[in-house]
Design a protein around this motif. Sequence first.
Motif, PDB file in Angstrom:
ATOM      1  N   CYS A 227      27.252   5.218 -46.942  1.00 24.22           N
ATOM      2  CA  CYS A 227      27.151   4.039 -47.800  1.00 24.22           C
ATOM      3  C   CYS A 227      25.917   4.175 -48.684  1.00 24.22           C
ATOM      4  O   CYS A 227      24.851   4.573 -48.204  1.00 24.22           O
ATOM      5  N   ASP A 228      26.053   3.809 -49.957  1.00 21.11           N
ATOM      6  CA  ASP A 228      24.941   3.960 -50.891  1.00 21.11           C
ATOM      7  C   ASP A 228      23.722   3.132 -50.514  1.00 21.11           C
ATOM      8  O   ASP A 228      22.595   3.529 -50.815  1.00 21.11           O
ATOM      9  N   LYS A 229      23.900   1.988 -49.883  1.00 17.83           N
ATOM     10  CA  LYS A 229      22.749   1.173 -49.499  1.00 17.83           C
ATOM     11  C   LYS A 229      22.763   1.032 -47.979  1.00 17.83           C
ATOM     12  O   LYS A 229      22.713   2.030 -47.268  1.00 17.83           O
ATOM     13  N   GLU A 230      22.840  -0.183 -47.443  1.00 14.58           N
ATOM     14  CA  GLU A 230      22.858  -0.343 -45.988  1.00 14.58           C
ATOM     15  C   GLU A 230      24.232  -0.067 -45.401  1.00 14.58           C
ATOM     16  O   GLU A 230      25.260  -0.383 -46.022  1.00 14.58           O
ATOM     17  N   GLY A 231      24.235   0.484 -44.188  1.00 15.44           N
ATOM     18  CA  GLY A 231      25.478   0.530 -43.437  1.00 15.44           C
ATOM     19  C   GLY A 231      25.908  -0.867 -43.046  1.00 15.44           C
ATOM     20  O   GLY A 231      27.055  -1.268 -43.225  1.00 15.44           O
ATOM     21  N   VAL A 250      25.505   3.795 -36.920  1.00 12.64           N
ATOM     22  CA  VAL A 250      25.351   3.830 -38.376  1.00 12.64           C
ATOM     23  C   VAL A 250      24.652   5.126 -38.769  1.00 12.64           C
ATOM     24  O   VAL A 250      23.520   5.381 -38.341  1.00 12.64           O
ATOM     25  N   LEU A 251      25.327   5.946 -39.583  1.00 10.68           N
ATOM     26  CA  LEU A 251      24.852   7.288 -39.900  1.00 10.68           C
ATOM     27  C   LEU A 251      24.896   7.555 -41.406  1.00 10.68           C
ATOM     28  O   LEU A 251      25.807   7.098 -42.094  1.00 10.68           O
ATOM     29  N   TYR A 252      23.920   8.311 -41.887  1.00 15.40           N
ATOM     30  CA  TYR A 252      23.931   8.830 -43.254  1.00 15.40           C
ATOM     31  C   TYR A 252      24.216   7.763 -44.302  1.00 15.40           C
ATOM     32  O   TYR A 252      25.085   7.890 -45.161  1.00 15.40           O
ATOM     33  N   CYS A 253      23.454   6.680 -44.230  1.00 12.81           N
ATOM     34  CA  CYS A 253      23.411   5.687 -45.293  1.00 12.81           C
ATOM     35  C   CYS A 253      21.990   5.673 -45.853  1.00 12.81           C
ATOM     36  O   CYS A 253      21.086   6.293 -45.289  1.00 12.81           O
ATOM     37  N   HIS A 254      21.800   4.975 -46.956  1.00 14.26           N
ATOM     38  CA  HIS A 254      20.424   4.859 -47.452  1.00 14.26           C
ATOM     39  C   HIS A 254      19.559   4.157 -46.400  1.00 14.26           C
ATOM     40  O   HIS A 254      18.439   4.582 -46.126  1.00 14.26           O
ATOM     41  N   GLU A 558      24.740   7.351 -54.765  1.00  8.87           N
ATOM     42  CA  GLU A 558      24.184   8.599 -54.264  1.00  8.87           C
ATOM     43  C   GLU A 558      25.208   9.448 -53.517  1.00  8.87           C
ATOM     44  O   GLU A 558      24.920  10.590 -53.168  1.00  8.87           O
ATOM     45  N   ILE A 559      26.387   8.915 -53.246  1.00  8.34           N
ATOM     46  CA  ILE A 559      27.400   9.616 -52.454  1.00  8.34           C
ATOM     47  C   ILE A 559      28.633   9.867 -53.303  1.00  8.34           C
ATOM     48  O   ILE A 559      29.135   8.943 -53.954  1.00  8.34           O
ATOM     49  N   TRP A 560      29.110  11.099 -53.283  1.00 11.47           N
ATOM     50  CA  TRP A 560      30.342  11.424 -53.983  1.00 11.47           C
ATOM     51  C   TRP A 560      31.279  12.173 -53.046  1.00 11.47           C
ATOM     52  O   TRP A 560      30.851  13.058 -52.299  1.00 11.47           O
ATOM     53  N   THR A 561      32.545  11.802 -53.091  1.00  7.08           N
ATOM     54  CA  THR A 561      33.587  12.541 -52.388  1.00  7.08           C
ATOM     55  C   THR A 561      34.227  13.517 -53.370  1.00  7.08           C
ATOM     56  O   THR A 561      34.650  13.123 -54.462  1.00  7.08           O
ATOM     57  N   LEU A 562      34.291  14.783 -52.986  1.00  3.88           N
ATOM     58  CA  LEU A 562      34.875  15.798 -53.853  1.00  3.88           C
ATOM     59  C   LEU A 562      36.385  15.837 -53.659  1.00  3.88           C
ATOM     60  O   LEU A 562      36.902  15.449 -52.607  1.00  3.88           O
ATOM     61  N   PRO A 563      37.114  16.292 -54.652  1.00  3.91           N
ATOM     62  CA  PRO A 563      38.565  16.400 -54.499  1.00  3.91           C
ATOM     63  C   PRO A 563      38.921  17.428 -53.437  1.00  3.91           C
ATOM     64  O   PRO A 563      38.102  18.289 -53.083  1.00  3.91           O
ATOM     65  N   PRO A 564      40.135  17.369 -52.890  1.00  6.18           N
ATOM     66  CA  PRO A 564      40.519  18.308 -51.836  1.00  6.18           C
ATOM     67  C   PRO A 564      40.469  19.764 -52.308  1.00  6.18           C
ATOM     68  O   PRO A 564      40.575  20.064 -53.497  1.00  6.18           O
ATOM     69  N   SER A 565      40.294  20.639 -51.339  1.00  6.40           N
ATOM     70  CA  SER A 565      40.410  22.097 -51.550  1.00  6.40           C
ATOM     71  C   SER A 565      39.281  22.697 -52.362  1.00  6.40           C
ATOM     72  O   SER A 565      39.467  23.734 -53.005  1.00  6.40           O
ATOM     73  N   ILE A 566      38.092  22.082 -52.344  1.00  2.00           N
ATOM     74  CA  ILE A 566      36.912  22.728 -52.927  1.00  2.00           C
ATOM     75  C   ILE A 566      36.311  23.594 -51.827  1.00  2.00           C
ATOM     76  O   ILE A 566      35.410  23.198 -51.103  1.00  2.00           O
TER      77      ILE A 566
END
Length: 595
Positions: A227-231, A250-254, A558-566
């Motif tokens: 999550c970009d800010k709080e979980g 809660v993991l890997y949030c700002h 701050e978080i982006w999901t990439l398209p499949p198969s990268i």
Amino acid sequence: MNARVKAGYSIFLSAIIAVAMQTSVISQEKNSELYVSLKGNDNASGTRELPFRSIQHAVKNAVPGTAIYVHGGVYNESVYVDKSGTSEKYITIQNYPGEKPVLDLKFEKPFGFAIEGSYIIIRGFEIKNVSCDMELKPDIKGNPPSIIGGVMILPPAHHCRIENNLIHHIIGNKKKTPDGIYVENGTDFITIKNNTIHNVAGRTEAMGILACAGEGFLISNNLVYFCDKEGIRIMSRKYDSENTVENNIVLYCHMGISFNSCWSDRKTVGKNNFCGWNWGRGMNPKHTKNVVLEHNTIYGNEEWGIDIHGNGQSTKKDNTNPRVMNNIFSMNSVSWLLLRSQIFSGLADYNFYQYKNGAVLGAFSSEPGDVCYNLNEVREKTKKSKSFVSSCEMHGIAGDPMFTASERFDFRLNASSPAKNAGSDGRDMGVLEEALKSVGADGLYSLAKIPDLGKIKATVESFSSETPEGKAANLVDGNRNSFWEVDCKKDKEKEVIFKFPAEYEIENIIITKYGGGEKYFYKDFELYYLGNSSGDWKKVPPSPEHPFSGFGIIYNGEIWTLPPSIKTQKLKLKIFSSYGETIRIPEILFFKKNK
């Protein structure tokens, strides 16, 4: 509904209601169970044999005590719930047993469920791809609506339960802030339990759960990450309230869990939560009264373990009577920050500390003399401070808590751990093993099984430039206080190439924000991956709903999901423009696709 939100969504909701009213309501005697199927028809009777086609139409026919069973499949509808059950007869909307209904909003609609009714249960759904670019009706002051969400609970709702749902890819934009679950002011007795929420992004204030709580809120056993800010953020200005945030991961949030503007004359409790690897703070209580943080495990956060702060105005008593007890702080950049000018009648004791070599244990102001490097200094400096009721950490312990196998994400305490039975209550410090069980949708996680999100160790292979203060290698050093610095006047390329130990399918990337202001932010970037079969750099196509554009003051995340198969062993980041003459990026994190 809040006037601002209601005005904004009135056009959208009225369209949903109009469709739902095209057929007559079934007689109440037949409504104890209703069924929905992709093979159904809204002109049918809604029985097991003759199901409805839309969830919205089933809601229109619901009465107190109705259970709506939704068969598996993908539904492209937002569902507005203005019906209410009773204290003895909830209206339940849930998956048909053994099947998984999916609300896929295709980034075209602003919510999955919007609830204004009371005594409502939402259970067993996957809700995904929520976003909205449509221009909605502004409120009477001309302000456009600002919230989109997987599930939204709005006044006058009360006694609602959101359970066992998977909510993900809730994406904001320049005008709208996304939340996985959003609860508006003016609601009471809300339970949010056993949900998995992830990839809530696209705007600075994007949160997994935002609960503007009244009375009787329980946020429990949820798994929240990316999550970009709080979980999780809970807010409450209802003075006679008591609310609880417990047993969450809660993991890997700002930031992990935030207690923001909680002014209860009773208490707001945060206990038995695991907050790990957040790139800002593990917990962030600010502007609070009677907040109790106990039996939490705060692990590997890159800024502060816990940061208690406010605005420093002593007349407002900005953080009154905080209690930080029986927690484990392990491998955070700094265990905690307690700003004594902003704390009144505080106490921290019976906490366990394992800190990195050279890391600061605690700080009470920005003055060098207020920094503590060991427990003796904490005890001595808090003894002299009027901010605390007595010396802090008279029973605190420093050392190795001896987790069972942290490298395998098992954070139970070893039988010989010095934190065993060492709490003020005679129990273990940190999260209690018997409390943190059955976490997330379907209850798959626990203290013995914190999820592995597939973080990849990366190295910097090459770069276009760096400065003496900002080395490119800082991007992958695990320290958010360092950064890569680029002089934009001298460097026209502004690029860096990362290498991974092996070829992976890269699924998510986190580009952390530098805290020094907009003048250091990038504007636009592109990603390229090296195709091993061809040996050529290939451009990663950005998703239309979340482009590769810069942070700005409140946008773009701050978080982006990439398209499949990268699938690659090398990834290149190329920055095109910036807000100032210098770019600073503290850290970039990469995550592979996990099975």
